[in-house]
Scaffold this active site. Sequence first.
Site, short mmCIF file in Angstrom:
data_model
loop_
_atom_site.label_atom_id
_atom_site.label_comp_id
_atom_site.label_asym_id
_atom_site.label_seq_id
_atom_site.Cartn_x
_atom_site.Cartn_y
_atom_site.Cartn_z
N GLN A 1 33.62 29.20 -19.37
CA GLN A 1 33.27 30.59 -19.65
C GLN A 1 32.75 30.73 -21.08
OE1 GLN A 1 33.28 32.87 -17.26
NE2 GLN A 1 32.46 34.47 -18.59
N VAL B 1 27.81 38.62 -19.75
CA VAL B 1 28.82 37.59 -19.47
C VAL B 1 30.13 37.99 -20.13
CG1 VAL B 1 29.44 35.17 -19.85
CG2 VAL B 1 27.07 35.77 -19.36
N SER C 1 37.30 36.75 -18.30
CA SER C 1 36.68 36.62 -16.98
C SER C 1 37.73 36.40 -15.90
CB SER C 1 35.71 35.43 -16.96
OG SER C 1 35.32 35.18 -15.62
N ASP D 1 32.28 34.75 -6.27
CA ASP D 1 31.00 35.42 -6.06
C ASP D 1 30.44 34.85 -4.76
OD1 ASP D 1 31.36 36.58 -8.54
OD2 ASP D 1 30.11 35.11 -9.58
N GLU E 1 28.85 44.88 -8.97
CA GLU E 1 28.67 43.51 -8.47
C GLU E 1 29.07 43.44 -7.00
OE1 GLU E 1 30.57 40.48 -10.82
OE2 GLU E 1 29.33 40.88 -12.58
N HIS F 1 31.09 40.16 -5.93
CA HIS F 1 32.31 39.65 -6.59
C HIS F 1 33.56 40.23 -5.93
CE1 HIS F 1 34.57 38.36 -10.39
NE2 HIS F 1 35.43 39.13 -9.75
ZN LIG Z 1 32.08 37.06 -10.36
#
Ligand SMILES: [Zn+2]
Length: 302
Positions: free
Chosen positions: A189, A210, A216, A225, A271, A274
């Site tokens: 990450q 990001v 994350s 994802d 998203e 996700h």
């Molecule tokens: Zn993701």
Amino acid sequence: MNKQFERNLKIKRARRYRIVFFLLFFLIISMVLFLLAYFLIPAKDITNLGDNIGATAPSQENSVNDGKSEPSSTQTVQSEAPVDKYDEYSYTFSADLSSYEQYMNPHNDDYLFLVNVDNKLQENYIPDDLTDVIYTRDDGRNTQQMRLYAEKALEALFIEAQAQGMTYVNPKSGYGLSVMSAYRSYAYQKQLFDQRVASTGSEEAASKIVQYPGASEHQSGLCCDMHNLSSADESYESDASAKWLAENSYKFGFILRYPKDKTEITGISFEPWHFRFVGRYHASKMYELGMCLEEYMEYIKK
Ligand SMILES: [Zn+2]
């Protein structure tokens, strides 16, 4: 006349006092009885409830997740045994997912926690039960990994999606719904973040695209994802599989983590690809309440 009137009045008063006295007497007696009943009789029931929340959870999992008995378990709920909150939601599927029940519906809150900018994971946090994601896209990328329960629940989701005709198409013959990215280490990450800082010129600009290292959710091993495009794109929202995921993932214990109408709260843009594992009970609750994870964590605190 007057005296007699007074005498009558006294008698009436005396009668009234007697009635009030008896009422008070019965009130006190019933309160005492109630208190006795409260402290003596339900003591056992209360300790049972405590057990359900705590230490005996794993053994309950086993008893529930013999699986095949699932439909009848809804009927046994009516018995006098305390109701287990994790049994509140049960769903019927086209595929036989009985062996996955225990994963989709863990009888604990172990998978319910926030990972975001305000709730970062430690640099050295690596889940100890990472498992290969069998629905990783077969395009040469590394086989992705998720934590055991999340991966098994995801398998169930894919099996059901296929049973409903949605599905994982062999990616070698075109893109099918498949997992692009799941667990990411802190180091990875950080690498992604640093690359963005280099290309955008600032940490702030990079953080909009990001996540900061540690912030994350991918480091938790509980999310992935997945989509059927060559790369993630908001347009995926209108794809049939995206709609199916948004409407069904909670049955398998997943939530659409960054919904379109919650970007102010999550701090992350929409998203549609996700998904985060929290377990069926909490996922169903969130779906029902229309809450994102940040809202739900506040909600259950109250
Ligand atoms: Zn993701």
